[in-house]
Design a protein around this motif. Structure first.
Motif, PDB file in Angstrom:
ATOM      1  N   GLY A   5       0.777  -1.231   0.000  1.00  0.00           N
ATOM      2  CA  GLY A   5       0.000   0.000   0.000  1.00  0.00           C
ATOM      3  C   GLY A   5       0.808   1.280   0.000  1.00  0.00           C
ATOM      4  O   GLY A   5       0.226   2.368   0.089  1.00  0.00           O
ATOM      5  N   PHE A   6       2.152   1.171  -0.076  1.00  0.00           N
ATOM      6  CA  PHE A   6       2.984   2.366  -0.139  1.00  0.00           C
ATOM      7  C   PHE A   6       4.302   2.010  -0.815  1.00  0.00           C
ATOM      8  O   PHE A   6       4.602   0.839  -1.040  1.00  0.00           O
ATOM      9  N   ASN A   7       5.096   3.029  -1.120  1.00  0.00           N
ATOM     10  CA  ASN A   7       6.365   2.826  -1.808  1.00  0.00           C
ATOM     11  C   ASN A   7       7.435   2.438  -0.779  1.00  0.00           C
ATOM     12  O   ASN A   7       8.193   3.271  -0.276  1.00  0.00           O
ATOM     13  N   PHE A   8       7.476   1.141  -0.473  1.00  0.00           N
ATOM     14  CA  PHE A   8       8.314   0.598   0.601  1.00  0.00           C
ATOM     15  C   PHE A   8       9.773   1.041   0.499  1.00  0.00           C
ATOM     16  O   PHE A   8      10.394   1.405   1.502  1.00  0.00           O
ATOM     17  N   GLY A   9      10.302   1.048  -0.690  1.00  0.00           N
ATOM     18  CA  GLY A   9      11.729   1.304  -0.889  1.00  0.00           C
ATOM     19  C   GLY A   9      12.169   2.734  -0.659  1.00  0.00           C
ATOM     20  O   GLY A   9      13.355   3.030  -0.778  1.00  0.00           O
ATOM     21  N   THR A  10      11.241   3.611  -0.302  1.00  0.00           N
ATOM     22  CA  THR A  10      11.600   5.016  -0.083  1.00  0.00           C
ATOM     23  C   THR A  10      11.536   5.428   1.382  1.00  0.00           C
ATOM     24  O   THR A  10      11.755   6.602   1.694  1.00  0.00           O
ATOM     25  N   TYR A  11      11.268   4.475   2.280  1.00  0.00           N
ATOM     26  CA  TYR A  11      11.116   4.815   3.701  1.00  0.00           C
ATOM     27  C   TYR A  11      12.113   4.087   4.591  1.00  0.00           C
ATOM     28  O   TYR A  11      12.422   2.901   4.360  1.00  0.00           O
ATOM     29  N   ASP A  12      12.587   4.785   5.648  1.00  0.00           N
ATOM     30  CA  ASP A  12      13.242   4.106   6.753  1.00  0.00           C
ATOM     31  C   ASP A  12      12.252   3.138   7.384  1.00  0.00           C
ATOM     32  O   ASP A  12      11.052   3.423   7.471  1.00  0.00           O
ATOM     33  N   MET A  13      12.781   2.008   7.838  1.00  0.00           N
ATOM     34  CA  MET A  13      11.942   1.017   8.508  1.00  0.00           C
ATOM     35  C   MET A  13      12.583   0.647   9.842  1.00  0.00           C
ATOM     36  O   MET A  13      13.807   0.702   9.997  1.00  0.00           O
ATOM     37  N   ASN A  14      11.760   0.248  10.792  1.00  0.00           N
ATOM     38  CA  ASN A  14      12.228  -0.060  12.136  1.00  0.00           C
ATOM     39  C   ASN A  14      11.558  -1.320  12.685  1.00  0.00           C
ATOM     40  O   ASN A  14      10.458  -1.679  12.264  1.00  0.00           O
TER      41      ASN A  14
END
Length: 115
Positions: free
Chosen positions: A26-35
């Protein structure tokens, strides 16, 4: 709809290993920091580890350094947490979280470390 779904938790003996996965949609995963964040029984949430969008920078809380490894596969929209040398104090519900505004968390997966 933005969605994060964790899997891979379970019961493991001290010293054992688990690999958690977090499937994103549902979102552009590769553009966000993840934790990864965890919450032990009776305690508040604790940040465990983070990774930048490209995967080249990773961060850990001191208590898991050298034992846990965060990684991501942007082609599969999936975040991972490899947990080795597990200790009873690692017992918690583990959540993946996306550093968007507002932040989005999954529902969590239970990790229990016990003999």
């Amino acid at each position: 709809e933005v969605q994060l779904v964790e899997s891979g938790g379970g019961l493991v003996q001290p010293g054992g290993s688990l690999r958690l996965s977090c499937a994103a949609s549902g979102f552009n995963f590769g553009t966000y920091d993840m934790n990864w964040v965890r919450q032990a029984p009776g305690k508040g949430p604790e940040w465990v580890s983070g990774i930048n969008p490209g995967g080249g920078s990773t961060y850990y809380t001191d208590s898991v350094k050298g034992r846990f490894t965060i990684s991501r596969d942007n082609a599969k929209n999936t975040l991972y947490l490899q947990m080795d040398s597990l200790k009873p104090e690692d017992t918690a519900v583990y959540y993946c979280a996306c550093a968007m505004e507002p932040p989005v968390w999954g529902r969590g997966t239970q990790v229990t470390v016990s003999s």
